[in-house]
Design an enzyme around this catalytic site. Structure first.
Site, short mmCIF file in Angstrom:
data_model
loop_
_atom_site.label_atom_id
_atom_site.label_comp_id
_atom_site.label_asym_id
_atom_site.label_seq_id
_atom_site.Cartn_x
_atom_site.Cartn_y
_atom_site.Cartn_z
N TYR A 126 84.33 80.69 36.17
CA TYR A 126 85.46 81.52 36.55
C TYR A 126 86.53 81.48 35.43
CZ TYR A 126 83.25 81.74 41.14
OH TYR A 126 82.37 81.96 42.17
N ARG B 196 88.19 70.94 39.81
CA ARG B 196 86.73 71.10 39.88
C ARG B 196 86.23 71.61 38.53
NH1 ARG B 196 82.48 73.97 44.17
NH2 ARG B 196 81.54 71.93 44.48
N CYS C 210 69.10 70.38 55.77
CA CYS C 210 69.32 71.51 54.87
C CYS C 210 68.16 71.52 53.88
CB CYS C 210 70.63 71.35 54.12
SG CYS C 210 70.79 72.52 52.76
N CYS D 95 72.37 80.48 58.32
CA CYS D 95 71.57 79.34 57.88
C CYS D 95 70.16 79.50 58.42
CB CYS D 95 72.19 78.04 58.40
SG CYS D 95 71.20 76.60 57.99
N GLN E 47 52.67 79.40 60.27
CA GLN E 47 52.60 79.82 58.86
C GLN E 47 53.61 79.11 57.98
OE1 GLN E 47 53.23 83.96 59.07
NE2 GLN E 47 51.34 84.27 60.22
N LYS F 75 59.23 74.82 46.14
CA LYS F 75 59.75 74.93 47.51
C LYS F 75 59.39 73.72 48.36
CE LYS F 75 60.19 79.90 47.78
NZ LYS F 75 59.92 81.11 48.55
N ALA G 28 44.99 80.35 77.93
CA ALA G 28 44.31 81.51 78.53
C ALA G 28 45.08 81.92 79.78
CB ALA G 28 42.89 81.11 78.90
#
Ligand code: FMN
Ligand code: SF4
Length: 619
Positions: free
Chosen positions: A158, A204, A326, A345, A401, A411, A438
């Site tokens: 920034y 920061r 997380c 989230c 899945q 991942k 069933a």
């Protein structure tokens, strides 16, 4: 002195929960109230200092006095828990959002961010004075609104980092060039704020922008030593730049955990003021490591508190229960903010509706849930929490899945979700029945059935397509090596499969009928995956229709022209999913039936959990 009640704080995270006026809304109040109970401080989302400097249209503002009343309500609600409240002040400079009408763009340079962004005006003295005034005015309003601490943003690419960065700052006056010159304006802002308000100030920084010529740690160590002498009360060490290295800024699961912790440790060794560490600190073990091995004085925990507002409470054994983990995926949180819906989230369907807790059922009933994927597990847990009796039927593995998702090397962190849901099934007392349900198991035995039978891969009719894989190719026993793999379908699953096969030296060709490979992917994962695929010489063939397969030759049509792919060893089909719902018709009229998740509408993991959650609350 920050004098927090403990070492944990929530860092600045844009929520997108505003209504466009810049004022505090009920969503902000509920979000922070749910997260302030066990932390030492909450940093409220970054404020815009001027309406023309917004990053998102729904950002909170600190640009005018009419914002103060709403903010007082917010600080009071956080103070009630004993937490302090930090006002994070940031000027985005050239990184103000170019899509927001009325935004303006100034910087140390007149060059835009190379990855998109408006052309900035290079700041003159007048602009600098205005910027200093924006910061000091906002700091005064923060004080009026009863904030306890000011955090100044000197990192993440920034405005003030645009001065610090040797890559961005191309000035030839006393505000550009060597280190002293590049730090001059940020330090002027710091001094002005410090002289204007008697609140402790945190700075920061990005310890490293992770760019060849960007901000680097040695300079940031020197800079932190200067901050140490400037009445700064703590240095908050993040990394990356919003322009060029968002995965580092957002600490995405694709980047290694711990680099920012190391930077914080190196800075800490050189200064006397406290250091705040941040970045994927999302397990109790991480907290121990960061505080004991890395010596952090304070620990900023962002997304772990988005995923589980009681993460710290559970870590400190003040709240019972399993931590909802997380995954560092950024899918729901960053994805939600970017889409305009506001922070969401993947794993936490409560988010944004914190006020509505799960209520006990007025009349407890017996339910069967068929299908133990994400939707079925979440529905079972919530139904059970509400007092219903629940049997969950799953013939294969719980998790469905989603068990394939962590097989892609970048991942792995997704692997935390299914064990968490299993643990919750166990804790809540859902009975898991390992069989295919069933009609005879269901009718007459339950008050209702939730069908969460998921989806199956949709396979196009292609002549000669006899042997092919889907995501199961990523299972260790199927993983090929040194093969030419043709992937038909270039969405999330196709791209994930490609990135899972590349490390085994497979040559990938990926084809898609349209143009946007990975169009349904979270943005950072998409960019990094496609970059890796390009670097590894993946052949991308868009606008491509597969026509016929003959031996190792695949015939196709691209833009009306015939083309062919030769020497193909393996074919993977990832052309989308179709709902799998074999029981609904059979059960109709015999028992109340509710269809959820992919079995009802194809969606992503977050959609599945949300839908399971919804039905769990409704019945
Ligand atoms: C949706 C989202 C928005 C964020 N917005 C900002 C921001 O405006 N300014 C900033 O300095 N950091 C921002 N961050 C970064 C966080 O402050 C934090 O450094 C990062 O999430 C890593 O910490 P964590 O792994 O504990 O979440 C944002 C993060 C997320 C996920
Ligand atoms: S969406 Fe993913 S990264 Fe964001 S808080 Fe939830 S689990 Fe964490």
């Amino acid at each position: 002195m920050l004098a927090l009640k403990n070492m944990f704080l929530f860092p600045p995270i844009k929520t997108g929960y505003g209504d466009g006026s810049g004022m505090v809304t009920d969503r902000h109040l509920a979000f922070y109230k749910a997260r302030c109970r066990h932390v030492g401080a909450i940093t409220v989302e970054p404020f815009y200092l001027d309406k023309g400097l917004r990053e998102i249209p729904t950002q909170l503002g600190l640009d005018s006095d009419d914002k103060v009343e709403g903010l007082k309500k917010l600080t009071a609600s956080i103070h009630a828990s004993g937490a302090k409240v930090i006002a994070h002040l940031n000027h985005p400079g050239r990184m103000a959002n170019p899509n927001i009408p009325g935004n303006y763009f100034i910087s140390s340079t007149d060059k835009p961010c190379e990855n998109g962004g408006a052309m900035p005006k290079q700041m003159d003295r007048n602009d600098m004075e205005n910027v200093v005034r924006l910061f000091t005015d906002a700091a005064l309003r923060a004080k009026k609104a009863n904030f306890d601490i000011i955090e100044l943003q000197f990192g993440h690419g920034y405005l003030l980092a645009q001065f610090l960065s040797p890559l961005v700052n191309d000035r030839t006056d006393e505000y550009g060039g060597d280190f002293d010159n590049r730090t001059r304006f940020p330090l002027q802002v710091l001094r002005a704020v410090d002289e204007t308000v008697d609140l402790p100030v945190i700075v920061r920084i990005s310890g490293d922008e992770m760019l060849p010529q960007g901000i680097k740690l040695p300079e940031m160590i020197t800079f932190s030593k200067i901050l140490d002498k400037q009445n700064v009360q703590a240095v908050h060490v993040s990394a990356g730049s919003v322009c060029s290295t968002p995965p580092w800024y957002f600490q995405h699961m694709f980047i290694p955990k711990g680099k920012t912790w190391k930077m914080a440790r190196k800075i800490k060794k050189e200064i006397s003021i406290p250091v705040i560490a941040v970045g994927q600190i999302n397990t109790p073990e991480d907290i121990e490591t960061v505080s004991n091995e890395y010596g952090a004085d304070y620990i900023a925990v962002g997304r772990a508190l988005v995923a589980d507002p009681d993460f710290i409470g559970k870590y400190m054994a003040e709240v019972p229960g399993t931590i909802r983990p997380c995954l560092a995926c950024s899918e729901g949180c960053l994805g939600g903010v970017r889409s305009g819906k506001g922070l969401q989230c993947l794993v936490n369907p409560h988010i944004g509706e914190e006020k509505e807790s799960v209520h006990a059922a007025s009349q407890p009933k017996r339910y069967a849930v068929v299908g133990g994927g994400l939707a079925g597990m979440e529905a079972s847990i919530i139904l059970r929490e509400r007092g219903h009796t629940v049997d969950l039927y799953e013939k294969d593995q719980l998790g469905g899945q989603f068990n394939f998702a962590p097989l892609t090397p970048n991942k792995r962190s997704l692997a935390k979700l299914v064990p968490y849901l299993k643990e919750r099934l166990n804790e809540t007392g859902v009975k898991v029945i390992s069989k295919e349900a069933a009609e005879t198991d269901l009718v007459g035995h339950y008050d209702g059935v939730i069908l969460a039978t998921g989806s199956k891969a949709s396979v196009p009719a292609i002549a000669g397509l006899d042997t092919y894989y889907w995501a199961e190719i990523l299972l260790e026993e199927n993983l090929p090596e040194n093969k030419h793999v043709l992937i038909i379908g270039g969405g999330l699953i196709g791209v994930d499969i490609a990135t899972g096969l590349i490390p085994r030296n497979n040559r990938i060709t990926i084809v898609k009928r349209t143009i946007d490979f990975g169009e349904d992917m979270e943005m950072i994962a998409k960019n990094l995956s496609l970059k890796m695929m390009k670097e590894k010489k993946t052949v991308f063939s868009d606008h491509t229709y597969i026509k016929k397969i003959e031996g190792r030759t695949v015939h196709a049509e691209r833009n009306g022209e015939p083309i062919q792919f030769d020497d193909v060893d393996i074919i993977v089909v990832s052309t989308g999913m179709k709902s799998y719902n074999p029981l609904e018709d059979t059960l109709e009229g015999k028992i109340p039936v509710y269809v959820v998740g992919d079995a009802a509408t194809i969606g992503n993991a977050q959609d599945a959990i949300r839908d399971g959650h919804r039905i769990g609350k409704e019945l």
